[in-house]
Design a protein around this motif. Structure first.
Motif, PDB file in Angstrom:
ATOM      1  N   LEU A   1      29.893  54.313  75.428  1.00  0.00           N
ATOM      2  CA  LEU A   1      28.995  55.421  75.222  1.00  0.00           C
ATOM      3  C   LEU A   1      29.335  56.722  75.955  1.00  0.00           C
ATOM      4  O   LEU A   1      29.023  57.907  75.437  1.00  0.00           O
ATOM      5  CB  LEU A   1      27.563  55.161  75.682  1.00  0.00           C
ATOM      6  N   PHE A   2      30.015  56.604  77.183  1.00  0.00           N
ATOM      7  CA  PHE A   2      30.411  57.849  77.843  1.00  0.00           C
ATOM      8  C   PHE A   2      31.621  58.373  77.082  1.00  0.00           C
ATOM      9  O   PHE A   2      31.528  59.464  77.380  1.00  0.00           O
ATOM     10  CB  PHE A   2      30.827  57.276  79.567  1.00  0.00           C
ATOM     11  N   GLY A   3      32.393  57.487  76.625  1.00  0.00           N
ATOM     12  CA  GLY A   3      33.506  58.123  75.917  1.00  0.00           C
ATOM     13  C   GLY A   3      33.192  58.879  74.610  1.00  0.00           C
ATOM     14  O   GLY A   3      33.550  60.091  74.517  1.00  0.00           O
ATOM     15  N   LEU A   4      31.983  58.402  74.008  1.00  0.00           N
ATOM     16  CA  LEU A   4      31.631  59.119  72.825  1.00  0.00           C
ATOM     17  C   LEU A   4      30.886  60.432  73.165  1.00  0.00           C
ATOM     18  O   LEU A   4      31.059  61.401  72.594  1.00  0.00           O
ATOM     19  CB  LEU A   4      30.619  58.182  72.123  1.00  0.00           C
ATOM     20  N   VAL A   5      30.103  60.268  74.357  1.00  0.00           N
ATOM     21  CA  VAL A   5      29.542  61.649  74.782  1.00  0.00           C
ATOM     22  C   VAL A   5      30.639  62.641  75.119  1.00  0.00           C
ATOM     23  O   VAL A   5      30.502  63.850  74.970  1.00  0.00           O
ATOM     24  CB  VAL A   5      28.611  61.256  76.024  1.00  0.00           C
ATOM     25  N   LEU A   6      31.484  62.229  75.831  1.00  0.00           N
ATOM     26  CA  LEU A   6      32.610  63.213  76.150  1.00  0.00           C
ATOM     27  C   LEU A   6      33.332  63.780  75.189  1.00  0.00           C
ATOM     28  O   LEU A   6      33.946  64.866  75.056  1.00  0.00           O
ATOM     29  CB  LEU A   6      33.686  62.434  77.307  1.00  0.00           C
ATOM     30  N   ALA A   7      33.480  63.038  73.984  1.00  0.00           N
ATOM     31  CA  ALA A   7      34.436  63.386  72.797  1.00  0.00           C
ATOM     32  C   ALA A   7      33.483  64.644  72.226  1.00  0.00           C
ATOM     33  O   ALA A   7      34.040  65.487  71.901  1.00  0.00           O
ATOM     34  CB  ALA A   7      34.320  62.493  71.915  1.00  0.00           C
ATOM     35  N   PHE A   8      32.038  64.514  72.355  1.00  0.00           N
ATOM     36  CA  PHE A   8      31.275  65.782  71.485  1.00  0.00           C
ATOM     37  C   PHE A   8      31.010  66.512  72.516  1.00  0.00           C
ATOM     38  O   PHE A   8      31.168  67.885  71.902  1.00  0.00           O
ATOM     39  CB  PHE A   8      29.816  65.138  71.202  1.00  0.00           C
ATOM     40  N   ALA A   9      31.069  66.453  73.823  1.00  0.00           N
ATOM     41  CA  ALA A   9      30.910  67.525  74.780  1.00  0.00           C
ATOM     42  C   ALA A   9      32.107  68.436  74.726  1.00  0.00           C
ATOM     43  O   ALA A   9      32.104  69.547  74.803  1.00  0.00           O
ATOM     44  CB  ALA A   9      30.554  66.904  76.126  1.00  0.00           C
ATOM     45  N   LEU A  10      33.579  67.820  74.654  1.00  0.00           N
ATOM     46  CA  LEU A  10      34.387  68.653  74.781  1.00  0.00           C
ATOM     47  C   LEU A  10      35.099  69.160  73.609  1.00  0.00           C
ATOM     48  O   LEU A  10      35.801  69.990  73.645  1.00  0.00           O
ATOM     49  CB  LEU A  10      35.809  67.627  75.577  1.00  0.00           C
ATOM     50  N   GLY A  11      34.502  68.423  72.541  1.00  0.00           N
ATOM     51  CA  GLY A  11      34.926  69.043  71.148  1.00  0.00           C
ATOM     52  C   GLY A  11      34.233  70.359  71.019  1.00  0.00           C
ATOM     53  O   GLY A  11      34.547  71.151  70.148  1.00  0.00           O
ATOM     54  N   GLY A  12      32.972  71.013  71.683  1.00  0.00           N
ATOM     55  CA  GLY A  12      32.295  71.946  71.732  1.00  0.00           C
ATOM     56  C   GLY A  12      32.113  72.502  70.424  1.00  0.00           C
ATOM     57  O   GLY A  12      32.003  73.587  70.080  1.00  0.00           O
TER      58      GLY A  12
END
Length: 75
Positions: free
Chosen positions: A64-75
């Motif tokens: 879940l942390f990886g999913l959140v980071l993928a969306f956060a960094l995808g901007g």
């Protein structure tokens, strides 16, 4: 020269796909260990179930942390 294949979209999605392999293997190892311990000592299955749920939750939180980071960094 013509282009045969092109990768479109965000590279973060590819990164998350690769990052999801680790928690997938982790969940498999947690459940395999629980099944093996319950098969060896069935009377301790109730005690081991607590550790099963805790281990599953911690490993799944990594995905879940990886999913959140993928969306956060995808901007």
């Amino acid at each position: 020269m013509s282009v045969l294949a092109e990768i479109g979209g965000s590279v973060n999605v590819i990164g998350y796909g690769l990052a999801a392999i680790g928690p997938g293997i982790g969940v498999a190892l947690v459940f395999a260990s629980y099944i093996q311990s319950s098969a060896r000592q069935p009377e301790s299955a109730g005690f081991n179930r607590t550790w099963l749920i805790l281990g599953f939750a911690l490993v799944e939180a990594l995905a879940l942390f990886g999913l959140v980071l993928a969306f956060a960094l995808g901007g």
